[in-house]
Design an enzyme around this catalytic site. Structure first.
Site, PDB file in Angstrom:
ATOM      1  N   GLU A 115      -2.125   7.710  -4.960  1.00 39.35           N
ATOM      2  CA  GLU A 115      -2.659   7.025  -6.154  1.00 39.35           C
ATOM      3  C   GLU A 115      -4.155   7.233  -6.368  1.00 39.35           C
ATOM      4  O   GLU A 115      -4.642   7.139  -7.508  1.00 39.35           O
ATOM      5  CB  GLU A 115      -2.350   5.528  -6.103  1.00 39.35           C
ATOM      6  CG  GLU A 115      -3.127   4.737  -5.059  1.00 39.35           C
ATOM      7  CD  GLU A 115      -2.847   3.239  -5.133  1.00 39.35           C
ATOM      8  OE1 GLU A 115      -1.675   2.842  -5.009  1.00 39.35           O
ATOM      9  OE2 GLU A 115      -3.813   2.467  -5.311  1.00 39.35           O
ATOM     10  N   ARG A 132       0.855  -1.185   0.000  1.00 33.90           N
ATOM     11  CA  ARG A 132       0.000   0.000   0.000  1.00 33.90           C
ATOM     12  C   ARG A 132       0.890   1.234   0.000  1.00 33.90           C
ATOM     13  O   ARG A 132       1.907   1.282   0.718  1.00 33.90           O
ATOM     14  CB  ARG A 132      -0.921   0.037   1.240  1.00 33.90           C
ATOM     15  CG  ARG A 132      -2.151  -0.861   1.150  1.00 33.90           C
ATOM     16  CD  ARG A 132      -3.151  -0.387   0.086  1.00 33.90           C
ATOM     17  NE  ARG A 132      -4.325  -1.249   0.007  1.00 33.90           N
ATOM     18  CZ  ARG A 132      -4.465  -2.309  -0.783  1.00 33.90           C
ATOM     19  NH1 ARG A 132      -3.480  -2.664  -1.590  1.00 33.90           N
ATOM     20  NH2 ARG A 132      -5.574  -3.012  -0.785  1.00 33.90           N
ATOM     21  N   HIS A 140      -0.633   0.125  -9.652  1.00 32.49           N
ATOM     22  CA  HIS A 140      -1.351  -0.830  -8.799  1.00 32.49           C
ATOM     23  C   HIS A 140      -1.915  -1.985  -9.631  1.00 32.49           C
ATOM     24  O   HIS A 140      -3.127  -2.188  -9.698  1.00 32.49           O
ATOM     25  CB  HIS A 140      -2.472  -0.119  -8.026  1.00 32.49           C
ATOM     26  CG  HIS A 140      -2.853  -0.830  -6.755  1.00 32.49           C
ATOM     27  ND1 HIS A 140      -3.261  -0.168  -5.640  1.00 32.49           N
ATOM     28  CD2 HIS A 140      -2.889  -2.145  -6.440  1.00 32.49           C
ATOM     29  CE1 HIS A 140      -3.545  -1.039  -4.676  1.00 32.49           C
ATOM     30  NE2 HIS A 140      -3.323  -2.260  -5.147  1.00 32.49           N
ATOM     31  N   ASP A 162       4.510  -0.361  -6.940  1.00 32.03           N
ATOM     32  CA  ASP A 162       3.258  -0.688  -7.642  1.00 32.03           C
ATOM     33  C   ASP A 162       2.127   0.152  -7.060  1.00 32.03           C
ATOM     34  O   ASP A 162       1.049   0.237  -7.632  1.00 32.03           O
ATOM     35  CB  ASP A 162       2.939  -2.181  -7.498  1.00 32.03           C
ATOM     36  CG  ASP A 162       1.686  -2.562  -8.272  1.00 32.03           C
ATOM     37  OD1 ASP A 162       1.598  -2.173  -9.454  1.00 32.03           O
ATOM     38  OD2 ASP A 162       0.788  -3.208  -7.699  1.00 32.03           O
TER      39      ASP A 162
HETATM   40  P1  NAD Z   1      -1.778 -10.991   4.951  1.00 27.24           P
HETATM   41  O1  NAD Z   1      -2.806 -10.454   5.859  1.00 27.24           O
HETATM   42  O2  NAD Z   1      -1.812 -12.438   4.578  1.00 27.24           O
HETATM   43  O3  NAD Z   1      -0.316 -10.665   5.515  1.00 27.24           O
HETATM   44  C1  NAD Z   1       0.057  -9.424   6.048  1.00 27.24           C
HETATM   45  C2  NAD Z   1       1.157  -9.683   7.040  1.00 27.24           C
HETATM   46  O4  NAD Z   1       1.655  -8.430   7.506  1.00 27.24           O
HETATM   47  C3  NAD Z   1       0.671 -10.461   8.283  1.00 27.24           C
HETATM   48  O5  NAD Z   1       1.484 -11.589   8.495  1.00 27.24           O
HETATM   49  C4  NAD Z   1       0.788  -9.446   9.412  1.00 27.24           C
HETATM   50  O6  NAD Z   1       1.107 -10.045  10.661  1.00 27.24           O
HETATM   51  C5  NAD Z   1       1.944  -8.600   8.890  1.00 27.24           C
HETATM   52  N1  NAD Z   1       2.065  -7.319   9.566  1.00 27.24           N
HETATM   53  C6  NAD Z   1       1.100  -6.564  10.153  1.00 27.24           C
HETATM   54  N2  NAD Z   1       1.651  -5.474  10.706  1.00 27.24           N
HETATM   55  C7  NAD Z   1       2.968  -5.540  10.463  1.00 27.24           C
HETATM   56  C8  NAD Z   1       4.077  -4.696  10.788  1.00 27.24           C
HETATM   57  N3  NAD Z   1       3.930  -3.585  11.510  1.00 27.24           N
HETATM   58  N4  NAD Z   1       5.311  -5.060  10.358  1.00 27.24           N
HETATM   59  C9  NAD Z   1       5.486  -6.196   9.660  1.00 27.24           C
HETATM   60  N5  NAD Z   1       4.484  -7.029   9.330  1.00 27.24           N
HETATM   61  C10 NAD Z   1       3.243  -6.702   9.720  1.00 27.24           C
HETATM   62  O7  NAD Z   1      -1.849 -10.074   3.647  1.00 27.24           O
HETATM   63  P2  NAD Z   1      -1.362 -10.433   2.179  1.00 27.24           P
HETATM   64  O8  NAD Z   1      -2.453 -11.127   1.448  1.00 27.24           O
HETATM   65  O9  NAD Z   1      -0.009 -11.051   2.251  1.00 27.24           O
HETATM   66  O10 NAD Z   1      -1.263  -8.964   1.553  1.00 27.24           O
HETATM   67  C11 NAD Z   1      -0.260  -8.060   1.977  1.00 27.24           C
HETATM   68  C12 NAD Z   1      -0.621  -6.670   1.476  1.00 27.24           C
HETATM   69  O11 NAD Z   1      -0.544  -6.642   0.059  1.00 27.24           O
HETATM   70  C13 NAD Z   1      -2.058  -6.276   1.801  1.00 27.24           C
HETATM   71  O12 NAD Z   1      -2.033  -5.481   2.957  1.00 27.24           O
HETATM   72  C14 NAD Z   1      -2.528  -5.475   0.628  1.00 27.24           C
HETATM   73  O13 NAD Z   1      -2.613  -4.128   1.022  1.00 27.24           O
HETATM   74  C15 NAD Z   1      -1.437  -5.658  -0.413  1.00 27.24           C
HETATM   75  N6  NAD Z   1      -1.946  -6.112  -1.705  1.00 27.24           N
HETATM   76  C16 NAD Z   1      -1.548  -5.453  -2.823  1.00 27.24           C
HETATM   77  C17 NAD Z   1      -1.991  -5.880  -4.072  1.00 27.24           C
HETATM   78  C18 NAD Z   1      -1.541  -5.204  -5.337  1.00 27.24           C
HETATM   79  O14 NAD Z   1      -2.179  -5.392  -6.380  1.00 27.24           O
HETATM   80  N7  NAD Z   1      -0.492  -4.412  -5.337  1.00 27.24           N
HETATM   81  C19 NAD Z   1      -2.862  -6.984  -4.159  1.00 27.24           C
HETATM   82  C20 NAD Z   1      -3.243  -7.644  -2.983  1.00 27.24           C
HETATM   83  C21 NAD Z   1      -2.777  -7.200  -1.749  1.00 27.24           C
END
Ligand code: NAD
Length: 353
Positions: free
Chosen positions: A267, A238, A299, A262
Site C-alpha cells: 500500500e 496491517r 486503509h 482495508d
Molecule cells: P492493541 O495493541 O490494543 O492489540 C493488539 C493485540 O494483538 C494485543 O492484544 C497483542 O497481544 C496481540 N498480538 C500480538 N502478537 C500477536 C500474535 N502473534 N497473534 C495474535 N495476537 C497477537 O492494538 P489495537 O489498537 O487493537 O490495533 C490492532 C491493529 O490494528 C494495530 O496493530 C494496527 O496496526 C491496526 N490498525 C489499523 C487501522 C486502520 O485504519 N485500518 C487503525 C488503527 C489500527
C-alpha cells in the site's frame, strides 16, 4: 520550534488546527509546516529546520532516515497512528530521538469498519449496488449467509479486537480468539484457542494483531490451507500480515471464499493518493480487484470524525510532553530519567501497539 508534518492531507490540517487540539498547549508557540508527500530517504532533507516530525502509517523511518533527521536537529517523531512497524525504534533509541504514538483512537471506528466489510462481502451489497444502478434487479449470485450462529475467529484481542468481539457477539456469532496475551474483556464474548483450531473452525477470520517479525505473513500457504473451505478472511490491521501471493492462489482454487482488505502489503506506493490517471504497476493488487469476492479499501478503517479528533489531540499532547520534558504516557522511546537527555525504548508492552 518547527513541526514538519509529512503525508499530510487537508483533513489532517483541519484537525491538527482545531481549537480542541491546539488549546492543549497554547504556550508552545509551534510553527507547523505541512508536506503532502511521505517521509523517506528522498524527502528527508525537507525536514531541515524542524525539531519534530509528525508522520503516518506509510512514512518510512529506517535507521538511515532517522540518522539524517538527527543530523538536521530533529529530536522527536510523533506518529499520528497506533502502529509503529514503520519506525526503527532501536535506531531512534540509540540516537536519542523521542518517539510517541497515539495507541488508541476510537477502536470502535476500525471494528465497525471490519463489520461493514464482512456484511458487504457476505450479503454482496457491493454487487447489488452496481446492478441496481444499471436497472438489473436479478438476485442471481447474491446469495449470502446469515451471520447468526457462524463462528468468527479473531487473531488479536487488543482494543480493536475486543470492540469487534462486542459487535459480533451482538450478531449472535460464536467467537474464538488467538492472542498470546489473553484479555478478560474478550472472555465475556468468546473463548481463546490456539491458532490452528481457530483457523480450522472459523467461518470468518479477522486479523487484529500488530505487524511484527513474528506476525509478518501469518496468513500464508500453510495457514490458508488450514482454514475452512469457503471461509472469509478480513484484514483491517496491517497489510504485511498476509502473503498476497498466497491469498490469490487460495482464491483461484476456490478455497478462500472471500477476502476483505482495508490494508495491503504494497500500500505504501499507492494508498492515500489518486492514481486513477496512471497505469498501476502492481499486478498482485490489480489481480485482487478482479475477484467478485474480494473487497479492497485504501486503509480507511480509522477514518471517522471522532478518530481524527482523537488522533490530533493525542499527537499534540505527545508533542507538548516532549516540549516540556514531561513523562509521556505514549512514548515508544522514553526519556531516561537517571541520565538527562538520554532516551530508552519503552519495553513495558513490547508487542502492543
Ligand atoms: P492493541 O495493541 O490494543 O492489540 C493488539 C493485540 O494483538 C494485543 O492484544 C497483542 O497481544 C496481540 N498480538 C500480538 N502478537 C500477536 C500474535 N502473534 N497473534 C495474535 N495476537 C497477537 O492494538 P489495537 O489498537 O487493537 O490495533 C490492532 C491493529 O490494528 C494495530 O496493530 C494496527 O496496526 C491496526 N490498525 C489499523 C487501522 C486502520 O485504519 N485500518 C487503525 C488503527 C489500527
Amino acid at each position: 520550534m518547527q513541526l514538519a508534518v509529512f503525508s499530510s492531507k487537508p483533513y489532517d490540517k483541519l484537525f491538527l488546527a482545531t481549537p480542541r487540539a491546539t488549546e492543549l498547549d497554547p504556550a508552545a508557540g509551534i510553527e507547523v509546516i505541512y508536506h503532502d508527500f511521505a517521509l523517506s530517504l528522498e524527502t528527508v532533507p525537507l525536514a531541515k529546520g524542524a525539531t519534530a516530525v509528525c508522520v503516518f502509517v506509510n512514512d518510512i523511518l529506517t535507521e538511515e532516515v532517522l540518522e539524517s533527521l538527527h543530523a538536521m536537529g530533529v529530536r522527536a517523531v510523533l506518529l499520528r497512528c497506533a502502529g509503529y512497524n514503520n519506525v526503527d525504534l532501536d535506531a531512534a533509541s540509540r540516537l536519542g530521538i523521542f518517539v510517541a504514538n497515539v495507541p488508541s483512537y476510537s477502536p470502535e471506528a476500525v471494528a465497525e469498519f471490519a463489520v461493514a466489510l464482512i456484511q458487504t462481502l457476505n450479503r454482496n451489497t457491493h454487487r447489488a449496488y452496481n446492478r441496481v444502478r444499471e436497472g438489473n434487479f436479478s438476485l442471481d449470485g447474491l446469495l449470502g449467509r446469515t451471520l447468526h450462529g457462524r463462528t468468527v475467529g479473531l487473531v488479536g484481542t487488543g482494543r480493536i479486537g475486543v470492540a469487534f468481539a462486542k459487535i459480533m457477539n451482538g450478531f449472535g456469532c460464536r467467537l474464538l480468539a488467538f492472542d498470546p496475551f489473553e484479555s478478560d474483556e474478550f472472555k465475556k464474548y468468546g473463548e481463546y484457542t490456539d491458532l490452528d483450531t481457530l483457523l480450522k473452525e472459523s467461518d470468518i477470520v479477522s486479523l487484529h494483531c500488530p505487524l511484527t517479525d513474528k506476525t509478518r505473513h501469518i496468513i500464508n500457504d500453510t495457514t490458508l490451507s488450514q482454514m475452512r473451505q469457503g471461509a472469509m478472511l478480513v484484514n483491517t490491521s496491517r497489510g504485511g500480515l498476509i502473503s498476497t501471493r498466497a491469498v490469490i492462489a487460495a482464491l483461484k482454487r476456490h478455497h478462500l471464499g472471500g477476502l476483505a482488505l482495508d490494508v495491503y502489503e504494497g500500500e505504501g506506493a499507492l494508498f492515500y493518493t489518486d492514481h486513477s490517471g496512471t497505469i498501476i504497476d502492481d499486478d498482485e493488487l490489480m489481480r485482487l480487484t478482479t475477484f467478485h469476492n474480494v473487497l479492497v479499501c485504501g486503509h480507511q478503517a480509522f477514518f471517522t470524525d471522532e478518530a481524527l479528533r482523537e488522533i490530533a489531540d493525542g499527537t499534540i499532547r505527545n508533542l507538548a510532553d516532549f516540549v516540556h520534558g514531561r513523562p509521556c504516557k505514549f512514548s515508544l522511546v522514553q526519556r531516561d530519567a537517571p541520565s538527562p537527555g538520554g532516551l530508552k525504548r519503552r519495553d513495558s508492552a513490547p508487542i502492543r501497539i
